[in-house]
Design a protein around this motif. Structure first.
Motif, PDB file in Angstrom:
ATOM      1  N   ASN A  43      28.679   0.226  -5.521  1.00 27.69           N
ATOM      2  CA  ASN A  43      30.133   0.324  -5.561  1.00 27.69           C
ATOM      3  C   ASN A  43      30.592   1.320  -4.548  1.00 27.69           C
ATOM      4  N   GLY A  44      31.694   1.002  -3.887  1.00 25.57           N
ATOM      5  CA  GLY A  44      32.188   1.939  -2.896  1.00 25.57           C
ATOM      6  C   GLY A  44      31.442   1.772  -1.575  1.00 25.57           C
ATOM      7  N   ALA A  45      30.527   0.785  -1.486  1.00 21.00           N
ATOM      8  CA  ALA A  45      29.825   0.563  -0.215  1.00 21.00           C
ATOM      9  C   ALA A  45      30.746  -0.149   0.772  1.00 21.00           C
ATOM     10  N   GLY A  46      31.847  -0.728   0.250  1.00 19.34           N
ATOM     11  CA  GLY A  46      32.808  -1.374   1.145  1.00 19.34           C
ATOM     12  C   GLY A  46      32.848  -2.894   1.059  1.00 19.34           C
ATOM     13  N   LYS A  47      32.110  -3.482   0.112  1.00 18.13           N
ATOM     14  CA  LYS A  47      32.060  -4.953   0.031  1.00 18.13           C
ATOM     15  C   LYS A  47      33.442  -5.559  -0.219  1.00 18.13           C
ATOM     16  N   SER A  48      34.132  -5.035  -1.241  1.00 21.32           N
ATOM     17  CA  SER A  48      35.436  -5.622  -1.588  1.00 21.32           C
ATOM     18  C   SER A  48      36.443  -5.428  -0.460  1.00 21.32           C
ATOM     19  N   THR A  49      36.389  -4.254   0.196  1.00 25.20           N
ATOM     20  CA  THR A  49      37.318  -3.988   1.305  1.00 25.20           C
ATOM     21  C   THR A  49      37.092  -4.996   2.430  1.00 25.20           C
ATOM     22  N   LEU A  50      35.825  -5.261   2.713  1.00 23.60           N
ATOM     23  CA  LEU A  50      35.490  -6.214   3.779  1.00 23.60           C
ATOM     24  C   LEU A  50      36.060  -7.591   3.453  1.00 23.60           C
ATOM     25  N   MET A  51      35.930  -7.998   2.178  1.00 20.16           N
ATOM     26  CA  MET A  51      36.446  -9.305   1.766  1.00 20.16           C
ATOM     27  C   MET A  51      37.983  -9.337   1.802  1.00 20.16           C
ATOM     28  N   LYS A 414      30.166  12.479 -10.793  1.00 14.91           N
ATOM     29  CA  LYS A 414      30.186  12.173  -9.353  1.00 14.91           C
ATOM     30  C   LYS A 414      31.195  11.065  -9.056  1.00 14.91           C
ATOM     31  N   ILE A 415      32.434  11.276  -9.481  1.00 10.71           N
ATOM     32  CA  ILE A 415      33.489  10.293  -9.217  1.00 10.71           C
ATOM     33  C   ILE A 415      33.927  10.446  -7.764  1.00 10.71           C
ATOM     34  N   LYS A 416      33.807   9.365  -6.987  1.00 10.29           N
ATOM     35  CA  LYS A 416      34.177   9.417  -5.565  1.00 10.29           C
ATOM     36  C   LYS A 416      35.681   9.288  -5.443  1.00 10.29           C
ATOM     37  N   CYS A 417      36.359  10.368  -5.043  1.00 11.46           N
ATOM     38  CA  CYS A 417      37.815  10.317  -4.906  1.00 11.46           C
ATOM     39  C   CYS A 417      38.227  11.375  -3.896  1.00 11.46           C
ATOM     40  N   LEU A 427      40.659   3.810  -6.594  1.00  9.89           N
ATOM     41  CA  LEU A 427      39.205   3.992  -6.719  1.00  9.89           C
ATOM     42  C   LEU A 427      38.483   2.649  -6.800  1.00  9.89           C
ATOM     43  N   SER A 428      37.204   2.661  -6.441  1.00  8.13           N
ATOM     44  CA  SER A 428      36.411   1.435  -6.578  1.00  8.13           C
ATOM     45  C   SER A 428      36.128   1.198  -8.063  1.00  8.13           C
ATOM     46  N   GLN A 432      36.325   3.745 -11.238  1.00  6.07           N
ATOM     47  CA  GLN A 432      37.311   3.563 -12.309  1.00  6.07           C
ATOM     48  C   GLN A 432      36.604   3.588 -13.672  1.00  6.07           C
ATOM     49  N   GLN A 433      35.419   2.993 -13.693  1.00  6.19           N
ATOM     50  CA  GLN A 433      34.655   2.953 -14.940  1.00  6.19           C
ATOM     51  C   GLN A 433      34.304   4.381 -15.383  1.00  6.19           C
ATOM     52  N   LYS A 434      33.942   5.219 -14.404  1.00  4.27           N
ATOM     53  CA  LYS A 434      33.600   6.603 -14.740  1.00  4.27           C
ATOM     54  C   LYS A 434      34.819   7.357 -15.267  1.00  4.27           C
ATOM     55  N   VAL A 435      36.016   7.021 -14.735  1.00  2.96           N
ATOM     56  CA  VAL A 435      37.239   7.670 -15.227  1.00  2.96           C
ATOM     57  C   VAL A 435      37.467   7.291 -16.697  1.00  2.96           C
TER      58      VAL A 435
END
Length: 527
Positions: A43-51, A414-417, A427-428, A432-435
């Motif tokens: 998650n957060g590797a950029g897959k969804s953004t690329l799509m 380790k929430i990436k924000c 957030l990815s 979001q799940q961690k939140v």
């Protein structure tokens, strides 16, 4: 290079940054007609953004566009909206459904593209008064469902459908578009039962054999190997590997995704809580939840344990926490710490210090347009008057306490924000799940239900989330009941695992039992 040898899709030097965060750096890959490409990455590797770039989503344009080129059949294209992408023959099925609940499958499949019939009135007043050609709609929808190769009831209203069939309706909608050349599937199997997932993979191969290219994003890596021709692995916004699927393995993909070896089968201590007192006692529980059967659940949870609940989709595992916590109509009795908990009353559950992390993080989990601070602190503020300062009759928010508690969980999980003031929407999925977890932890409950805690999140984030749950259980003595579709995840996290089949608990065994034993229970039907 002649255009007829050009690949169907080429992405060349794609770059993208969001709010100053570089999320994609120099992404390159090609895709031929009829080829199935597996896109893997944490998650957060950029897959969804690329799509989103490929599909012309508004969010890309609104945040300053992207660098690099997208080529279709060798020609550079710029999609300003998803409609441009659809016109070029690209379809996309998202993680979160975009169906209209009160419409049937047929109506959703042909939404805004309904075949019309002229009538006396429309001959005079123009085509806006054409009527829908229901017969033709039925035929076209049936053809699309047939193309997909999975049976669904085309007359069923979406809101009555199990979640897997909603997914298939979305896919059929894309397949009904005559010009479809490329279909993007974002996490399509996350909500499917194993049988449905197998049917979907079969249908992907079918689409490919008709010349439709497919980009398949999933966290279930074995599926990638089973169905894809090639695999593109992303890490931190870069492509780290692009390989034929036949030349790689689940282990290798995992290593590339996380940049390290992840051993989920690490040694773990299982605690025997059989001598502990029963903290929750569920008797004759039934729950009326769409897509789930909960008929007659009897279950005792021991204080301080992590109890897993597993089972195939639709057999009732998700219905149990939703029913106990009062989100769907339920009957039967639940006792917590020796006192009855009234059903159908979520507030009473929260007052009794129970908390629930739902599987539906978008629907009931997060306030998407609020900051992380507000998401984490709000329930505790509302229910327990935490994070408030009082001075005589005046109460106001303790902004420092709210910031501190949010920061604590950002660090721990380790929430990436960008900061604790960032909006949850940005957030990815994994973050979001961690939140959602942080929000439950901030309530400091005595008992936590957590449902599908790792759905749609990658290997690395998974380990973090599961470790956080174990730590929360061990250090704070919180009893945890974890519901998951992934048996291996239950086996690495829980002390005991209960299996649900046909709306009842068919067995509870220590987590050390073999996968085969649990698998056999899942398909068993106790009369």
């Amino acid at each position: 290079m002649e255009s007829n040898t050009a690949p169907l899709l080429e992405m060349r030097g794609i770059k993208k940054d969001f709010f100053g965060n570089q999320v994609l750096t120099d992404i390159n890959f090609t895709l031929k007609a009829g080829e199935v490409l597996g896109l893997a990455g944490e998650n957060g590797a950029g897959k969804s953004t690329l799509m989103k770039i490929l599909f012309g989503m508004d969010v890309i344009r609104e945040t300053g566009g992207y660098g690099g080129d997208v080529l279709i059949n060798g020609e550079k294209v710029t999609f300003n909206t998803p409609f441009d992408a659809l016109e070029a023959g690209i379809g996309m099925v998202h993680q979160e459904f975009s169906l209209i609940p009160g419409f049937t499958a047929t109506e959703n499949i042909l939404l805004n593209r309904e075949p019309q019939k002229k009538n006396v009135i429309s001959e005079v007043f123009g085509p806006r008064l054409n009527t829908l050609d229901y017969k033709k709609m039925k035929t076209k929808a049936a053809e699309a469902i047939d193309k997909m190769g999975v049976e669904i009831d085309q007359n069923m209203v979406i809101s009555d459908m199990p979640v897997g069939h909603k997914q298939f309706t979305e896919i059929a909608r894309e397949l009904s578009k005559d010009q479809l050349k490329l279909l993007i599937l974002d996490e399509p199997t996350a909500v499917l039962t194993e049988k449905e997932a197998a049917a979907l993979l079969e249908s992907i191969r079918g689409m490919a054999s008709r010349g439709i290219a497919v980009i398949f994003i999933t966290h279930r890596l074995q599926e990638v190997l089973n169905v894809c021709d090639k695999v593109v692995i992303m890490r931190d916004g870069k492509v780290v590997k692009d390989t034929p699927a036949s030349e790689t393995s689940v282990d290798e993909i995992t290593k590339c995704m996380v940049g390290r070896s992840v051993d989920l089968s690490a040694v773990r201590e299982i605690r025997d809580c059989s001598d502990a007192r029963t903290i929750m006692s569920i008797r004759k529980l039934w729950v009326d939840m769409p897509g789930e059967i909960v008929r007659n659940v009897n279950l005792d949870v021991k204080e301080g344990e992590i109890l897993g609940i597993g089972g195939l989709a639709g057999q009732g595992k998700l219905g149990i926490p939703n029913g106990v916590m009062g989100l769907y109509e339920a009957g039967g009795t639940v006792e917590f710490d020796g006192k009855p908990i009234p059903l159908n009353n979520p507030r009473k559950c929260l007052d009794a210090q129970l908390a629930f992390v739902s599987e539906d993080r978008r629907g009931v989990g997060l306030l998407l347009d609020e900051t992380l601070e507000w998401n984490v602190a709000f329930p505790a503020m509302q229910i327990q008057n935490k994070f408030l300062k009082k001075y005589g009759p005046i109460t106001w928010r303790d902004t420092k306490a709210i910031h501190d508690v949010t920061q604590k969980y950002i660090d721990e999980l380790k929430i990436k924000c960008t900061s604790s003031k960032q909006k949850a929407r940005e957030l990815s999925g994994g973050n979001q799940q961690k939140v959602c977890l942080a929000k439950a932890f901030a309530l400091q409950p005595r008992f936590l239900f957590v449902s599908e805690p790792t759905r749609g999140i990658d290997v690395g984030a998974k380990a973090l989330v599961l470790d956080a749950l174990k730590k929360f259980n061990r250090e704070n003595g919180v009893t945890v009941v974890m519901i998951s579709s992934e048996l291996e995840e239950l086996r690495t996290t829980c002390d005991r695992i209960a299996i649900v089949s046909g709306g009842r608990i068919v067995g509870i065994l220590p987590a050390t039992e073999s996968s085969e034993t649990f698998g056999a229970l899942m398909v068993s039907q106790v009369k």
